[in-house]
Motif scaffolding. Structure first.
Motif, mmCIF file in Angstrom:
data_model
loop_
_atom_site.group_PDB
_atom_site.id
_atom_site.type_symbol
_atom_site.label_atom_id
_atom_site.label_comp_id
_atom_site.label_asym_id
_atom_site.label_seq_id
_atom_site.Cartn_x
_atom_site.Cartn_y
_atom_site.Cartn_z
ATOM 1 N N ALA A 223 -30.795 47.480 -69.789
ATOM 2 C CA ALA A 223 -31.013 46.720 -71.025
ATOM 3 C C ALA A 223 -31.404 45.293 -70.700
ATOM 4 O O ALA A 223 -30.814 44.656 -69.815
ATOM 5 C CB ALA A 223 -29.739 46.717 -71.876
ATOM 6 N N VAL A 224 -32.397 44.792 -71.388
ATOM 7 C CA VAL A 224 -32.751 43.371 -71.337
ATOM 8 C C VAL A 224 -31.610 42.608 -72.024
ATOM 9 O O VAL A 224 -31.229 42.945 -73.149
ATOM 10 C CB VAL A 224 -34.101 43.145 -72.042
ATOM 11 C CG1 VAL A 224 -34.344 41.675 -72.303
ATOM 12 C CG2 VAL A 224 -35.225 43.755 -71.218
ATOM 13 N N THR A 225 -31.050 41.569 -71.340
ATOM 14 C CA THR A 225 -29.763 41.037 -71.777
ATOM 15 C C THR A 225 -29.678 39.510 -71.780
ATOM 16 O O THR A 225 -29.103 38.909 -70.860
ATOM 17 C CB THR A 225 -28.631 41.625 -70.891
ATOM 18 O OG1 THR A 225 -28.743 43.053 -70.878
ATOM 19 C CG2 THR A 225 -27.253 41.245 -71.417
ATOM 20 N N PRO A 226 -30.284 38.847 -72.761
ATOM 21 C CA PRO A 226 -29.982 37.417 -72.916
ATOM 22 C C PRO A 226 -28.516 37.283 -73.340
ATOM 23 O O PRO A 226 -28.094 37.958 -74.285
ATOM 24 C CB PRO A 226 -30.916 36.973 -74.049
ATOM 25 C CG PRO A 226 -31.287 38.222 -74.787
ATOM 26 C CD PRO A 226 -31.179 39.361 -73.817
ATOM 27 N N ARG A 227 -27.745 36.454 -72.631
ATOM 28 C CA ARG A 227 -26.302 36.400 -72.938
ATOM 29 C C ARG A 227 -26.102 36.119 -74.427
ATOM 30 O O ARG A 227 -25.473 36.890 -75.116
ATOM 31 C CB ARG A 227 -25.621 35.325 -72.109
ATOM 32 C CG ARG A 227 -24.133 35.300 -72.344
ATOM 33 C CD ARG A 227 -23.359 34.427 -71.382
ATOM 34 N NE ARG A 227 -21.984 34.887 -71.381
ATOM 35 C CZ ARG A 227 -21.346 35.440 -70.362
ATOM 36 N NH1 ARG A 227 -21.943 35.559 -69.203
ATOM 37 N NH2 ARG A 227 -20.110 35.864 -70.476
ATOM 38 N N GLU A 235 -38.127 29.617 -73.287
ATOM 39 C CA GLU A 235 -39.037 30.321 -72.383
ATOM 40 C C GLU A 235 -38.455 31.675 -71.952
ATOM 41 O O GLU A 235 -39.150 32.698 -71.948
ATOM 42 C CB GLU A 235 -39.277 29.429 -71.155
ATOM 43 C CG GLU A 235 -40.363 29.920 -70.244
ATOM 44 C CD GLU A 235 -40.498 29.038 -68.999
ATOM 45 O OE1 GLU A 235 -39.919 27.918 -68.974
ATOM 46 O OE2 GLU A 235 -41.165 29.474 -68.054
ATOM 47 N N ALA A 236 -37.173 31.661 -71.598
ATOM 48 C CA ALA A 236 -36.539 32.919 -71.182
ATOM 49 C C ALA A 236 -36.439 33.887 -72.360
ATOM 50 O O ALA A 236 -36.733 35.081 -72.218
ATOM 51 C CB ALA A 236 -35.152 32.636 -70.605
ATOM 52 N N LEU A 237 -36.056 33.380 -73.523
ATOM 53 C CA LEU A 237 -35.909 34.270 -74.688
ATOM 54 C C LEU A 237 -37.239 34.943 -75.030
ATOM 55 O O LEU A 237 -37.298 36.160 -75.252
ATOM 56 C CB LEU A 237 -35.386 33.476 -75.893
ATOM 57 C CG LEU A 237 -33.936 32.976 -75.773
ATOM 58 C CD1 LEU A 237 -33.632 31.926 -76.852
ATOM 59 C CD2 LEU A 237 -32.940 34.129 -75.869
ATOM 60 N N ALA A 238 -38.312 34.160 -75.030
ATOM 61 C CA ALA A 238 -39.629 34.726 -75.354
ATOM 62 C C ALA A 238 -40.057 35.732 -74.285
ATOM 63 O O ALA A 238 -40.577 36.812 -74.596
ATOM 64 C CB ALA A 238 -40.654 33.599 -75.488
ATOM 65 N N GLY A 239 -39.837 35.378 -73.021
ATOM 66 C CA GLY A 239 -40.214 36.275 -71.918
ATOM 67 C C GLY A 239 -39.438 37.587 -71.966
ATOM 68 O O GLY A 239 -39.995 38.661 -71.711
ATOM 69 N N LEU A 240 -38.162 37.497 -72.311
ATOM 70 C CA LEU A 240 -37.348 38.721 -72.374
ATOM 71 C C LEU A 240 -37.828 39.631 -73.505
ATOM 72 O O LEU A 240 -37.847 40.859 -73.359
ATOM 73 C CB LEU A 240 -35.868 38.369 -72.561
ATOM 74 C CG LEU A 240 -35.207 37.697 -71.352
ATOM 75 C CD1 LEU A 240 -33.774 37.274 -71.696
ATOM 76 C CD2 LEU A 240 -35.197 38.623 -70.135
#
Ligand SMILES: [Zn+2]
Length: 468
Positions: A223-227, A235-240
């Motif tokens: 699973a893709v997992t932004p905490r 940037e990380a949120l968009a990339g995920l």
């Protein structure tokens, strides 16, 4: 353990919740499995072919020991539980420091502990113990947050696969230097995305190899997992969101958990937490969001429209959510809901404890809790309670449907994931002493009173994974 893999037929009594709202008891029913551990045929006593099918299964069992099993009269099967929210690295912390405020709990206990998953051996040891503990409590499918480390996260996937548990694991992304400790975060947003892609690929390989070696392998998923939004850069949120779309991967995060998280998104984006997650492509039918207690009508509609799943964690909510989750309101609005233990914001690895707390919390939400407030203003002002069978649905088929996995009930085409509950244990008698013999009474006593000692055997994908 995974010793028995040739089980073909089970004769006994099965409780399950094929639809939300009620339960069904399949009494003295024959359930037959195919070679992949999937339910192939269900024959009930009123079926014309019942005697013939039972006799054939018995005869096959004499020829091939272990292929036929008959449950004792006071033993009932329940589906294996599906736990939609767990932090694997927090298992050593379960029950610890719950009297501290959330920031102290996280900064002084949780993050230093999670940082130890930099050591893959430690991660494997903890992950393996947690997987076995869950299985021993009847939980056969788990959606895990691992840690921010690639290797440590992969060690959790391996541990679950080797324990015989169906697991969806995420390498956690927490990359914002302003929001995370230097001792525990992704080095950069780019590295977080590279590691996430690498993790997805490795788990796909683990799954393919394990299935090739064993037709009854229960499955390893990533699973893709932004905490959660506050710990990640834009940037990380968009990339995920882009990675999840490209891989058609599961997504998991926290949403609208408590007053603080709710406020952070509004301050940063001028949007609710749910709206912000949607704007990064992080809501959808393969997205599972933990908690969701602060849901306004717009957030609820957004979840229903996108098919996003709520992981309801009632024990954890009592400590950290500053409110009670409006499960019934969201269900009536068409939101998909399952349940999670949230180890270790929730202290218990047993979904039985969360089923009980879900019912109790819903009653308190409906009635209110402060006797100094007049009764007409004390509660939520609308029906909010859920029943124990409704909570059982959330803990089994609701979670399975949320993950799009064919398990969670005893129906043809679903994996045989099951726990055998012996209601006649010496110090845990659930029989009702011949007074309460109606199926609803029997199920209620199991749901409210079952102890680990009552759970004698557990199967995942037709394989025996626990035997006491
Ligand atoms: Zn959590």
């Amino acid at each position: 353990m995974s010793t028995v893999s040739n089980l073909k037929a089970v004769l006994g009594s099965f409780f399950h919740t094929p639809v939300y709202g009620g339960f069904e008891l399949l009494e003295r029913t024959l359930i037959e499995l195919d070679d992949d551990g999937v339910i192939e045929r269900i024959t009930r006593p009123d079926d014309a072919a019942y005697a013939e099918h039972v006799a054939a299964a018995r005869t096959a069992g004499e020829r091939e020991p272990g292929s036929f099993m008959e449950l004792a009269p006071d033993t009932y099967m329940l589906p294996g539980f599906v736990d939609l929210h767990v932090h694997a690295p927090q298992w050593p912390q379960a029950g610890v420091a719950l009297d501290e405020p959330l920031n102290v709990w996280l900064d002084q206990r949780t993050f230093p502990l999670e940082a130890r998953f930099a050591d893959p051996e430690f991660a494997y040891t903890v992950g393996a113990d947690l997987a076995r503990t869950f299985l021993s409590r009847g939980t056969t499918t788990v959606l895990y947050f691992a840690s921010a480390h690639l290797e440590g996260s992969y060690a959790v996937s391996r541990a679950c696969a080797e324990a015989g548990q169906r697991a969806i694991v995420g390498k956690v992304v927490m990359d914002d230097p302003a929001a995370n400790h230097d001792f525990y975060r992704d080095a950069t947003p780019e590295q977080a995305l590279v590691d996430t892609e690498e993790f997805l690929t490795r788990v796909e390989t683990l799954d393919a190899q394990s299935r090739a070696a064993d037709p009854r392998f229960a499955g390893a998923y990533a699973a893709v997992t932004p905490r959660f939004i506050p710990s990640c850069t834009d940037e990380a949120l968009a990339g995920l969101g882009q990675i999840a779309a490209a891989h058609d991967a599961y997504i998991q995060s926290h949403c609208n958990e408590g007053q603080w998280e709710h406020g952070v998104a509004i301050e940063r984006f001028g949007k609710t937490d749910a709206e912000a997650l949607a704007s990064f492509g992080l809501l959808g039918p393969k997205s599972i969001m933990a908690h969701c207690t602060f849901m306004n009508d717009g957030d609820t509609a957004l979840f229903a429209e996108t098919g996003t799943v709520v992981a309801h964690c009632p024990i954890s909510n009592a400590y950290f959510a500053n409110s009670a989750c409006p499960v019934r309101r969201m269900h009536e609005a068409g939101v998909r809901i399952g349940m999670g233990t949230d180890i270790s914001g929730g202290f218990s690895p047993s979904m039985y404890d969360d089923i009980r707390q879900a019912v109790m919390t819903s009653r308190m939400l409906e009635e209110g809790v402060d006797a100094l407030v007049p009764q007409e203003r004390r509660g939520a002002g609308r029906p909010s309670r859920i029943s124990a069978p409704e909570a059982l649905y959330l803990a089994t088929k609701g979670g399975a449907e949320g993950l799009g996995l064919a398990t969670g009930s005893f129906e043809v085409g679903r994996a045989f994931d099951a726990q055998a509950i012996d209601t006649r244990r010496p110090y845990a008698d659930l029989t009702g002493f011949g007074v309460f013999d109606e199926p609803g009474d029997k199920l209620a006593r199991i749901l409210y009173l079952a102890t680990p000692d009552n759970i004698r055997q557990v199967w995942c994908q037709g394989k025996l994974v626990i035997e006491r």
